[in-house]
Design a protein around this motif. Structure first.
Motif, PDB file in Angstrom:
ATOM      1  N   SER A 112       0.806  -1.228   0.000  1.00 17.10           N
ATOM      2  CA  SER A 112       0.000   0.000   0.000  1.00 17.10           C
ATOM      3  C   SER A 112       0.835   1.273   0.000  1.00 17.10           C
ATOM      4  O   SER A 112       0.284   2.373   0.046  1.00 17.10           O
ATOM      5  CB  SER A 112      -0.932   0.009   1.218  1.00 17.10           C
ATOM      6  OG  SER A 112      -1.734  -1.141   1.240  1.00 17.10           O
ATOM      7  N   SER A 114       2.744   4.282  -1.454  1.00 17.68           N
ATOM      8  CA  SER A 114       2.719   5.000  -2.722  1.00 17.68           C
ATOM      9  C   SER A 114       4.136   5.170  -3.252  1.00 17.68           C
ATOM     10  O   SER A 114       5.072   5.385  -2.490  1.00 17.68           O
ATOM     11  CB  SER A 114       2.069   6.375  -2.530  1.00 17.68           C
ATOM     12  OG  SER A 114       2.228   7.160  -3.692  1.00 17.68           O
ATOM     13  N   HIS A 116       4.896   7.566  -5.181  1.00 16.20           N
ATOM     14  CA  HIS A 116       4.991   8.967  -5.624  1.00 16.20           C
ATOM     15  C   HIS A 116       5.353   9.915  -4.486  1.00 16.20           C
ATOM     16  O   HIS A 116       5.287  11.124  -4.652  1.00 16.20           O
ATOM     17  CB  HIS A 116       3.666   9.394  -6.261  1.00 16.20           C
ATOM     18  CG  HIS A 116       3.170   8.449  -7.303  1.00 16.20           C
ATOM     19  ND1 HIS A 116       3.777   8.341  -8.535  1.00 16.20           N
ATOM     20  CD2 HIS A 116       2.178   7.522  -7.274  1.00 16.20           C
ATOM     21  CE1 HIS A 116       3.156   7.416  -9.237  1.00 16.20           C
ATOM     22  NE2 HIS A 116       2.195   6.900  -8.502  1.00 16.20           N
ATOM     23  N   HIS A 249      -2.832  10.260   0.867  1.00 19.00           N
ATOM     24  CA  HIS A 249      -2.742   9.181  -0.116  1.00 19.00           C
ATOM     25  C   HIS A 249      -3.750   9.362  -1.257  1.00 19.00           C
ATOM     26  O   HIS A 249      -3.397   9.270  -2.452  1.00 19.00           O
ATOM     27  CB  HIS A 249      -2.961   7.831   0.577  1.00 19.00           C
ATOM     28  CG  HIS A 249      -2.893   6.666  -0.360  1.00 19.00           C
ATOM     29  ND1 HIS A 249      -4.003   6.150  -1.007  1.00 19.00           N
ATOM     30  CD2 HIS A 249      -1.834   5.916  -0.772  1.00 19.00           C
ATOM     31  CE1 HIS A 249      -3.639   5.148  -1.764  1.00 19.00           C
ATOM     32  NE2 HIS A 249      -2.333   4.976  -1.644  1.00 19.00           N
ATOM     33  N   ASP A 250      -5.008   9.618  -0.941  1.00 19.10           N
ATOM     34  CA  ASP A 250      -6.033   9.758  -1.984  1.00 19.10           C
ATOM     35  C   ASP A 250      -5.790  10.991  -2.842  1.00 19.10           C
ATOM     36  O   ASP A 250      -6.036  10.971  -4.060  1.00 19.10           O
ATOM     37  CB  ASP A 250      -7.426   9.824  -1.345  1.00 19.10           C
ATOM     38  CG  ASP A 250      -7.817   8.512  -0.684  1.00 19.10           C
ATOM     39  OD1 ASP A 250      -7.183   7.477  -0.995  1.00 19.10           O
ATOM     40  OD2 ASP A 250      -8.735   8.512   0.156  1.00 19.10           O
ATOM     41  N   ASP A 252      -2.828  12.248  -3.519  1.00 23.48           N
ATOM     42  CA  ASP A 252      -1.716  11.882  -4.404  1.00 23.48           C
ATOM     43  C   ASP A 252      -2.220  11.062  -5.587  1.00 23.48           C
ATOM     44  O   ASP A 252      -1.866  11.322  -6.751  1.00 23.48           O
ATOM     45  CB  ASP A 252      -0.670  11.066  -3.642  1.00 23.48           C
ATOM     46  CG  ASP A 252      -0.010  11.848  -2.519  1.00 23.48           C
ATOM     47  OD1 ASP A 252      -0.084  13.088  -2.541  1.00 23.48           O
ATOM     48  OD2 ASP A 252       0.583  11.216  -1.628  1.00 23.48           O
ATOM     49  N   GLU A 253      -3.038  10.040  -5.279  1.00 22.86           N
ATOM     50  CA  GLU A 253      -3.493   9.127  -6.331  1.00 22.86           C
ATOM     51  C   GLU A 253      -4.373   9.841  -7.346  1.00 22.86           C
ATOM     52  O   GLU A 253      -4.323   9.540  -8.550  1.00 22.86           O
ATOM     53  CB  GLU A 253      -4.245   7.950  -5.711  1.00 22.86           C
ATOM     54  CG  GLU A 253      -3.379   7.015  -4.890  1.00 22.86           C
ATOM     55  CD  GLU A 253      -2.264   6.391  -5.709  1.00 22.86           C
ATOM     56  OE1 GLU A 253      -2.565   5.777  -6.756  1.00 22.86           O
ATOM     57  OE2 GLU A 253      -1.083   6.532  -5.312  1.00 22.86           O
ATOM     58  N   SER A 254      -5.179  10.788  -6.895  1.00 20.13           N
ATOM     59  CA  SER A 254      -6.053  11.508  -7.836  1.00 20.13           C
ATOM     60  C   SER A 254      -5.243  12.321  -8.840  1.00 20.13           C
ATOM     61  O   SER A 254      -5.649  12.469  -9.997  1.00 20.13           O
ATOM     62  CB  SER A 254      -7.015  12.418  -7.068  1.00 20.13           C
ATOM     63  OG  SER A 254      -6.330  13.527  -6.492  1.00 20.13           O
ATOM     64  N   VAL A 256      -1.978  11.593  -9.701  1.00 20.85           N
ATOM     65  CA  VAL A 256      -1.184  10.659 -10.512  1.00 20.85           C
ATOM     66  C   VAL A 256      -2.008  10.094 -11.664  1.00 20.85           C
ATOM     67  O   VAL A 256      -1.498   9.899 -12.777  1.00 20.85           O
ATOM     68  CB  VAL A 256      -0.641   9.516  -9.624  1.00 20.85           C
ATOM     69  CG1 VAL A 256      -0.058   8.405 -10.467  1.00 20.85           C
ATOM     70  CG2 VAL A 256       0.413  10.054  -8.674  1.00 20.85           C
ATOM     71  N   HIS A 257      -3.290   9.827 -11.422  1.00 25.09           N
ATOM     72  CA  HIS A 257      -4.127   9.184 -12.440  1.00 25.09           C
ATOM     73  C   HIS A 257      -4.875  10.182 -13.324  1.00 25.09           C
ATOM     74  O   HIS A 257      -5.730   9.789 -14.117  1.00 25.09           O
ATOM     75  CB  HIS A 257      -5.114   8.235 -11.767  1.00 25.09           C
ATOM     76  CG  HIS A 257      -4.453   7.044 -11.146  1.00 25.09           C
ATOM     77  ND1 HIS A 257      -4.264   6.907  -9.789  1.00 25.09           N
ATOM     78  CD2 HIS A 257      -3.880   5.951 -11.707  1.00 25.09           C
ATOM     79  CE1 HIS A 257      -3.629   5.781  -9.537  1.00 25.09           C
ATOM     80  NE2 HIS A 257      -3.381   5.182 -10.683  1.00 25.09           N
ATOM     81  N   LYS A 291      -8.495  19.092  -6.557  1.00 25.02           N
ATOM     82  CA  LYS A 291      -8.090  17.757  -6.101  1.00 25.02           C
ATOM     83  C   LYS A 291      -8.224  17.638  -4.581  1.00 25.02           C
ATOM     84  O   LYS A 291      -8.662  16.609  -4.059  1.00 25.02           O
ATOM     85  CB  LYS A 291      -6.647  17.466  -6.522  1.00 25.02           C
ATOM     86  CG  LYS A 291      -6.417  17.401  -8.034  1.00 25.02           C
ATOM     87  CD  LYS A 291      -7.155  16.239  -8.662  1.00 25.02           C
ATOM     88  CE  LYS A 291      -6.876  16.130 -10.146  1.00 25.02           C
ATOM     89  NZ  LYS A 291      -7.706  15.084 -10.798  1.00 25.02           N
ATOM     90  N   THR A 295     -10.876  14.981  -2.573  1.00 26.01           N
ATOM     91  CA  THR A 295     -10.277  13.795  -1.945  1.00 26.01           C
ATOM     92  C   THR A 295     -10.158  13.885  -0.437  1.00 26.01           C
ATOM     93  O   THR A 295     -10.092  12.859   0.241  1.00 26.01           O
ATOM     94  CB  THR A 295      -8.864  13.540  -2.527  1.00 26.01           C
ATOM     95  OG1 THR A 295      -8.051  14.717  -2.343  1.00 26.01           O
ATOM     96  CG2 THR A 295      -8.937  13.183  -3.993  1.00 26.01           C
TER      97      THR A 295
END
Length: 882
Positions: A112, A114, A116, A249-250, A252-254, A256-257, A291, A295
């Protein structure tokens, strides 16, 4: 779950190491020392009772002791902003660290983490066993060093920019951060609550951590008007570092994608992203705010608009904007070197600079003389002198001007992390009691001004009480700074004794110990040094430092400590489980002489061009020199030239750097070792002569860096005495009534590094025909540092040597006589691939050659085209090669 005493001891060891390397955690260093001062085992038993037996009374007493201690964060227009560190009993620190370790294990095993994020990183390679993925309680690793993550962050950015540069005509780099991030997070445990299995196994531990956070927040609200959210992260806890990344975390992921993003990387509360196309600052901030809102619900996190910078890297202005970006990032970089030991801090900050990023002239080229050193920021000047130019003989004017500069810095500067550096500077350059007293009085006057300065975001009714806390904080830090400076001027105070006994003071490294004790003629032939300084130490001591010290003592005192024994010390001191990358054995050679063969178990890409460099440096070659200067110190210009050559070699990707005979002053040993290890550069050098107990030594040094399975840098060091002294050296010794070694049976070294076998000769040694035949069929590269004026005679020998042994021969001579060269066993018009003949100006000559081609040729005797690329092998080579 039962937490055994072995687990608690391992946790405490990791916590202690984390605090040891954190230069901002001075008060915690003292608390660790106080914790160990009286019955450590009993105190760990108390921790065990709290977490295993749920001893609520003990726990509540600990919670009641939680407080905050303020620090000045920065000066702003209308006063001073503060930061509030958690003041917590070490027992609760241990529990917090234990919870952090188990949470990190859970995240690690569920994949889990990241990819990034680059700051507050768990050291997964070292904290977990490779085979089982479980926690290694025997070592001291917890978090990666800040500087390591920061460098990765910038390297990845650079790689992504280079990758996308030819694909996208327009890109925008956005650099931004969050305001008061640690104070403005929401509930940091929301993400943890999703890890049901973890909560089930560590429910009571989790409740303890939540209580600690609640108590910190209560204390914060008691004094501060900072806008605090429901779940602030306490500054100073291990768990806060891990939770800071989980919380975002969320977010960051938003990012990155999002297909508009070409790269995203976050370092704690700083972030860098590359967006497609051209965007202005308003667009970039709107993108990030959207973002955040989507998130992180009910967040009070705010972007720092003033610190957000946008760089538009369009194809027609790419280089100009790129330079601006890297300059901006370099200034930010300074903030992230506080968690590094001081020597590496200084070396990496001021010397280990990637040319593509910053062009090392940014700082280093500004200080080509002593006057320009004074023109730098005070922090830069002090750290340069303390850790890079430590043993330089500076002019009196330079020292006096620096003293004035230090004295003027106390007007309104509360950067307490520099106080120990000021004391260290005085101990090196102005070691007099009255000067220390003057410095101490200046710091005390500064602390007194706290009663007058304006403090921002503090509740009015608590202002007086907070001032007292602030004065108390800085008074304690001042006392600790004196001890941490390693100065002997203050004697053994109670604070000093506690910190020393707990090993919370950075001990002098083995190499610096050699330099300073050889200089003062206090060097001894025993290992008491290791026991006194490093037994049960938190400090990591590098292999190159131990090998350098041991082999110098071997030569000077005739000791016979093996490389294997030095490695055993390295393993014991650093509490490693094993280290089996280096093998040492004796080799019977053609001529019957002894040779030590040292094999490094390390493989890199051999099928590449190796870059070989040698500098054009002029040694003083008038009658009797450089032998007469054996005990002289080093000056600033010569040290600058050495570093300049090393950095130019690093910039062009040099793999092998060769320096002349009698060139490397022992006062530069710390610089040459750091260079080899940090730059992954093989270095061969002749050391400036040493004299001990009326005996003369001319030494050959080699350094071979490599990485172990965990990608940690290590360096093999070999040092030996010259086997045959020249007639000039013998005459000089006789004239000065010095003795010298007469080696009837000489010993040489051979190192196999990454599939290439190296050996070395030191100038006059190569005139012995038996020594020249020594490595027939055994080596690929022969290195010869020289100080030789009979270049014609030596040219003949070296050309013959290359052909007879079918090896590459690299020589480095003083520019006074020239003929530094690289020779290959090729046809007459091809065999000299590099040769230069001196001149008084300094420059570096670098040459590329694929060593594998020579190795392959030497291994293929039955090849039908034998001799096409290289000259045919001499007679009987096949037999010897077997």
């Amino acid at each position: 779950m039962k937490y055994t005493m072995e687990i608690l001891e391992g946790t405490y060891s990791k916590l202690k190491a984390k605090i040891f390397y954190d230069n901002t955690a001075m008060i915690d260093k003292l608390k660790i020392a106080q914790f160990e001062a009286d019955n450590l085992s009993l105190k760990l038993e108390t921790v065990s009772e709290i977490i295993n037996e749920k001893n609520y009374d003990q726990f509540e007493r600990m919670i009641e002791r939680i407080d905050i201690y303020p620090f000045v964060k920065k000066k702003v227009k209308n006063g001073y902003d503060l930061n509030f560190m958690i003041d917590i009993p070490i027992e609760l620190h241990i529990i917090d660290t234990l919870w952090t370790i188990y949470l990190a294990e859970y995240i690690h095993n569920t994949n889990s983490f990241s990819e990034h994020i680059y700051g507050n990183l768990i050291d997964r390679k070292n904290m977990f066993n490779n085979d089982t993925r479980h926690i290694n309680w025997d070592n001291k690793y917890l978090f990666e060093r800040y500087v390591k993550g920061y460098n990765k962050w910038l390297e990845k950015l650079e790689f992504k920019l280079e990758t996308h540069r030819n694909i996208h005509d327009n890109m925008t780099v956005v650099v931004s951060d969050f305001k008061r991030f640690y104070y403005s997070t929401g509930n940091p445990f929301e993400k943890v609550n999703e890890y049901y299995e973890f909560i089930e196994n560590h429910e009571w531990l989790t409740e303890i951590i939540k209580r600690i956070y609640d108590q910190y927040r209560v204390k914060l609200l008691q004094y501060s008007k900072i806008k605090i959210n429901d779940g602030s992260l306490p500054i100073g806890l291990s768990s806060s570092m891990l939770l800071s990344n989980l919380y975002l975390h969320d977010f960051d992921e938003s990012i990155v994608h999002d297909n508009r993003v070409l790269f995203f990387g976050r370092y704690v509360d700083d972030m860098i992203l590359i967006l497609r196309d051209e965007h202005d600052k308003r667009d970039a901030l709107e993108f990030l705010r959207n973002k955040l809102e989507k998130t992180i619900v009910n967040s009070k996190i705010q972007l720092n608009d003033d610190k957000t910078e946008v760089f538009n890297l369009s194809s027609n202005k790419y280089l100009n904007e790129y330079d601006k970006l890297m300059m901006f990032l370099f200034q930010k970089q300074i903030n992230y070197y506080s968690n590094e030991d001081e020597e590496n801090l200084s070396f990496r900050r001021y010397v280990n600079i990637n040319k593509k990023k910053l062009n090392r002239q940014l700082i280093f080229k500004k200080i080509e003389n002593e006057d320009s050193l004074l023109n730098l920021e005070l922090t830069d000047s002090i750290l340069f002198m303390n850790y890079i130019y430590t043993y330089v003989n500076f002019k009196d004017n330079t020292i006096n001007d620096m003293m004035d500069k230090i004295d003027k810095s106390f007007d309104d500067n509360f950067k307490a992390s520099m106080w120990k550096e000021f004391y260290r500077w005085f101990s090196y350059f102005k070691n007099k009691p009255d000067k220390f007293e003057t410095l101490s009085n200046s710091i005390e006057r500064l602390i007194y001004t706290i009663n007058k300065i304006k403090l921002n975001e503090v509740k009015k009714e608590k202002l007086s009480e907070l001032r007292k806390k602030l004065v108390n904080t800085y008074t304690r830090v001042h006392e600790i700074s004196k001890t941490l400076s390693n100065s002997n001027m203050f004697g053994n105070t109670q604070t000093t004794l506690m910190l020393k006994n707990a090993r919370m003071i950075n001990s002098i490294s083995p190499v610096r110990y050699f330099i300073e004790n050889y200089k003062n003629d206090k060097l001894t032939n025993n290992d008491k040094f290791y026991i006194e300084h490093f037994e049960n130490s938190v400090q990591f001591i590098h292999l190159w430092e131990i090998l350098t010290y041991d082999q110098l003592v071997n030569v000077i005192f005739g000791r016979k400590k093996t490389i294997k024994q030095s490695i055993n010390d390295f393993i014991r001191i650093n509490k490693l489980t094993e280290f089996d990358y280096i093998k040492e054995e004796k080799v019977k050679t053609v001529s019957g002489f002894d040779a030590k063969k040292i094999y490094i178990d390390y493989q890199d890409d051999l099928d590449k061009d190796y870059i070989i460099s040698h500098p054009n440096v002029c040694l003083d070659t008038k009658e009797g020199e450089p032998l007469n200067s054996w005990n002289s110190g080093v000056d600033f210009p010569d040290t600058f030239k050495l570093l300049d050559n090393i950095l130019e070699a690093k910039d062009n990707g040099t793999n092998i750097l060769v320096l002349p005979e009698l060139y490397l002053n022992y006062s530069w040993l710390h610089l040459i070792g750091l260079s080899a290890q940090n730059f992954n550069m093989i270095i061969y050098a002749g050391m400036k002569a040493l004299v001990k107990n009326k005996q003369f030594f001319n030494l050959m040094l080699s350094m071979h860096p490599f990485k172990d399975i965990n990608k940690r840098r290590n360096t093999l060091v070999t040092i030996r005495e010259k086997n045959f002294y020249s007639y000039e050296e013998i005459d000089w010794c006789n004239k000065n009534f010095y003795t010298y070694a007469n080696h009837k049976k000489p010993v040489y070294h051979m190192v196999n590094h990454n599939g290439i076998s190296y050996s070395d000769y030191l100038c006059f040694e190569v005139t012995d025909i038996w020594s020249r035949a020594l490595f027939k069929g055994l080596v690929d590269v022969i290195v010869i540092p020289m100080l030789n004026k009979d270049t014609s005679y030596f040219d003949s020998i070296i050309l013959s040597l290359s052909r007879d042994l079918s090896s590459m021969v690299i020589t480095s001579n003083s520019a006074t006589w020239g003929n530094s060269s690289i020779i290959l066993p090729k046809k007459t018009h091809e065999r000299i691939i590099t040769e230069f003949k001196g001149g008084f100006n300094q420059y570096l000559v670098s040459t590329k050659f694929n060593v594998k081609s020579l190795i392959n040729y030497n291994n293929e005797f039955e090849h039908p085209k034998d001799g096409d690329e290289f000259k045919p092998h001499p007679a009987n080579s096949k037999y010897y090669n077997k």
